[in-house]
Design an enzyme around this catalytic site. Structure first.
Site, PDB file in Angstrom:
ATOM      1  N   ASP A 134       0.849  -1.185   0.000  1.00  0.00           N
ATOM      2  CA  ASP A 134       0.000   0.000   0.000  1.00  0.00           C
ATOM      3  C   ASP A 134       0.887   1.237   0.000  1.00  0.00           C
ATOM      4  O   ASP A 134       1.685   1.426   0.911  1.00  0.00           O
ATOM      5  CB  ASP A 134      -0.910  -0.012   1.237  1.00  0.00           C
ATOM      6  CG  ASP A 134      -1.974   1.071   1.161  1.00  0.00           C
ATOM      7  OD1 ASP A 134      -2.341   1.472   0.043  1.00  0.00           O
ATOM      8  OD2 ASP A 134      -2.436   1.516   2.230  1.00  0.00           O
ATOM      9  N   GLU A 209      -8.892   4.087  -3.108  1.00  0.00           N
ATOM     10  CA  GLU A 209      -7.612   3.919  -3.790  1.00  0.00           C
ATOM     11  C   GLU A 209      -7.823   3.184  -5.111  1.00  0.00           C
ATOM     12  O   GLU A 209      -8.843   2.548  -5.322  1.00  0.00           O
ATOM     13  CB  GLU A 209      -6.641   3.093  -2.917  1.00  0.00           C
ATOM     14  CG  GLU A 209      -6.517   3.623  -1.493  1.00  0.00           C
ATOM     15  CD  GLU A 209      -5.326   3.068  -0.719  1.00  0.00           C
ATOM     16  OE1 GLU A 209      -4.435   2.466  -1.347  1.00  0.00           O
ATOM     17  OE2 GLU A 209      -5.303   3.243   0.513  1.00  0.00           O
ATOM     18  N   LYS A 261      -4.882  -2.289   9.438  1.00  0.00           N
ATOM     19  CA  LYS A 261      -5.137  -2.362   7.997  1.00  0.00           C
ATOM     20  C   LYS A 261      -5.285  -3.791   7.503  1.00  0.00           C
ATOM     21  O   LYS A 261      -5.880  -4.011   6.444  1.00  0.00           O
ATOM     22  CB  LYS A 261      -3.947  -1.741   7.242  1.00  0.00           C
ATOM     23  CG  LYS A 261      -3.647  -0.311   7.609  1.00  0.00           C
ATOM     24  CD  LYS A 261      -4.477   0.615   6.783  1.00  0.00           C
ATOM     25  CE  LYS A 261      -3.952   2.037   6.888  1.00  0.00           C
ATOM     26  NZ  LYS A 261      -4.657   2.908   5.973  1.00  0.00           N
ATOM     27  N   THR A 265      -9.059  -5.956   2.863  1.00  0.00           N
ATOM     28  CA  THR A 265      -8.888  -4.996   1.774  1.00  0.00           C
ATOM     29  C   THR A 265      -9.798  -5.477   0.651  1.00  0.00           C
ATOM     30  O   THR A 265      -9.743  -6.642   0.281  1.00  0.00           O
ATOM     31  CB  THR A 265      -7.421  -4.980   1.287  1.00  0.00           C
ATOM     32  OG1 THR A 265      -6.575  -4.734   2.404  1.00  0.00           O
ATOM     33  CG2 THR A 265      -7.199  -3.906   0.235  1.00  0.00           C
ATOM     34  N   GLU A 372     -10.965  12.212   6.727  1.00  0.00           N
ATOM     35  CA  GLU A 372     -10.845  13.559   6.164  1.00  0.00           C
ATOM     36  C   GLU A 372     -12.211  14.210   5.937  1.00  0.00           C
ATOM     37  O   GLU A 372     -12.392  15.390   6.221  1.00  0.00           O
ATOM     38  CB  GLU A 372     -10.115  13.502   4.813  1.00  0.00           C
ATOM     39  CG  GLU A 372      -8.693  13.016   4.885  1.00  0.00           C
ATOM     40  CD  GLU A 372      -8.193  12.551   3.524  1.00  0.00           C
ATOM     41  OE1 GLU A 372      -8.359  11.362   3.201  1.00  0.00           O
ATOM     42  OE2 GLU A 372      -7.670  13.396   2.783  1.00  0.00           O
TER      43      GLU A 372
HETATM   44 MN    MN Z   1      -4.162   2.972   2.239  1.00  0.00          MN
END
Ligand code: MN
Length: 423
Positions: A134, A209, A261, A265, A372
């Site tokens: 990543d 992403e 993480k 994914t 964000e």
């Molecule tokens: Mn990432």
């Protein structure tokens, strides 16, 4: 740009393609689907709402040897063929599917074996992922995170403009669109508490992403020169890099993200080739200061891909778009990422996944994570239909990401990666 007949915007297929489809004849992305003869997966390309089985096509003699590797053994094409072999396969498929080509169109027997409606197929992870890296190449995301967590320092760390920052993620938990993600448990520590606790994350987040999958591998000890990096890229998918922010905050120093993480994914199932993206090639933003020679981009190595994220709670009847962004906000290109990765001589394998890093735009409605969008939980998002609010993702929420290149009268799309969060 490297354009050929497969990029003709006026080309049409004898297979029906709706005008708003992500999968016109100019796209032809690869996917893996479960079929009767191959319950664990068979390679296909998607056009409109149909899948074209490459193995069946090959055995019917309609798909020929590509660059000395047999298209029937797709794994071989990927591992050794490189981009030239993929281009050859694309050209053959394109011609076969063109309106006026009768070879497959009028061969009822072969067509029955080769063409499957997508609604009858189970679409699988496109390939078993060998390694997952990543990156952190979205410069607006990196700046926003800097502003939030290091308000008294410059938003970007000193190394950011000199190399694509990244870390090794976990390949075993990469799953395809449609597979639910379980809210992970982890260790976290509240700022006003002396000791950590263990429990379900309270700050589950997505990261918008894009990622590329490698085709041809490389040898240990032999860095890939940047001008050759794209030859090792099989194609591009959408990546949702799920993140547990409270776990991340407590665990990340000094070695970076780990369990925050690695629990999951999600990727979209259709691998869109660089050939298909060719008309949307763009120059990236100016890199200042100039990067070291081994990372200098040859020509235009970025792409203009529109991105969108929506959320739907279990009380809502339809999704609400919460973010619109674009891959042009990546500071580092795919080629630069791969050149950096192999610059120390580490080998890459076929089917490695390289995610870009969160792709945030410049405006508040273009940020690619809840962290964000809601600025560390201080600005909740209202879900208009029900009046519910969100600062992070709740159980039962479905997060959907989609991506496409806008052409004149057609779109080259990636489909979507859509994931329900379970307790
Ligand atoms: Mn990432």
């Amino acid at each position: 740009m490297n354009l050929n007949e497969t990029h003709d915007p006026k080309a049409k297929s004898w297979i029906d393609v709706a005008s708003d489809s992500h999968f016109p004849i100019q796209n032809l992305p690869f996917c893996t689907y479960a079929s009767d003869y191959a319950p664990h997966g068979s390679i296909a390309v998607r056009i409109g709402d149909s899948l074209i089985d490459l193995y069946e096509l090959c055995h019917a003699g309609l798909l020929k040897e590509a660059d000395h590797h047999f298209a029937c053994d797709f794994q071989e094409v990927l591992e050794f063929g490189g981009r030239a072999a993929l281009t050859q396969i694309r050209k053959q498929l394109f011609r076969l599917l063109l309106t006026d080509n009768p070879d497959l169109r009028d061969n009822v027997e072969v067509r029955a074996k080769v063409v499957t409606p997508v609604e009858n197929a189970e679409i699988l992870l496109p390939m078993t992922i060998n390694a997952f890296v990543d990156f952190y190449s979205g410069i607006n995301h990196a700046s926003n995170v800097g502003r939030m967590f290091r308000p008294d320092q410059p938003p970007l760390l000193p190394n950011y403009r000199h190399m694509p920052i990244g870390y090794n993620g976990r390949a075993s938990s990469v799953v395809v669109s449609g597979e639910p993600i379980r809210r992970p448990k982890g260790q976290m520590k509240a700022p006003d508490s002396d000791s950590p606790t263990f429990g379900p994350t309270r700050e589950l987040d997505f990261e918008l992403e894009m990622g590329f999958l490698t085709g041809k591998g490389s040898e240990m000890g032999e860095p890939i020169p940047i001008a050759q990096c794209e030859d090792h890229i099989f194609g591009v998918v959408i990546v949702n890099d799920w993140s547990a922010r409270d776990v991340q905050r407590w665990e990340y120093q000094p070695l970076g993200p780990f369990l925050a993480k690695s629990f999951g994914t999600s990727v979209s199932p259709y691998v869109v080739t660089l050939d298909a993206l060719e008309p949307w090639r763009i120059q990236g933003q100016a890199q200042e200061p100039a990067v070291l020679p081994h990372l200098q981009n040859p020509g235009s190595s970025h792409f203009d891909i529109q991105l969108e994220v929506s959320i739907q709670s279990d009380k809502m009847s339809k999704p609400q778009v919460i973010c619109c962004s674009n891959t042009k906000h990546l500071y580092w290109s795919f080629a630069q990422q791969l050149a950096h990765q192999t610059s120390n001589g580490t080998p890459i394998e076929s089917a490695d996944l390289y995610a870009s890093g969160t792709i945030s735009g410049e405006t508040e409605d273009s940020y690619g994570s809840m962290l964000e969008l809601c600025w560390k939980g201080t600005k909740p998002i209202t879900l208009q239909e029900t009046g519910e609010t969100r600062t992070f993702i709740e159980d039962g929420d479905v997060v959907t990401m989609t991506a496409w290149c806008e052409g004149e009268g057609y779109r080259i799309g990636f489909g979507e990666v859509s994931t329900k969060v379970m307790s």
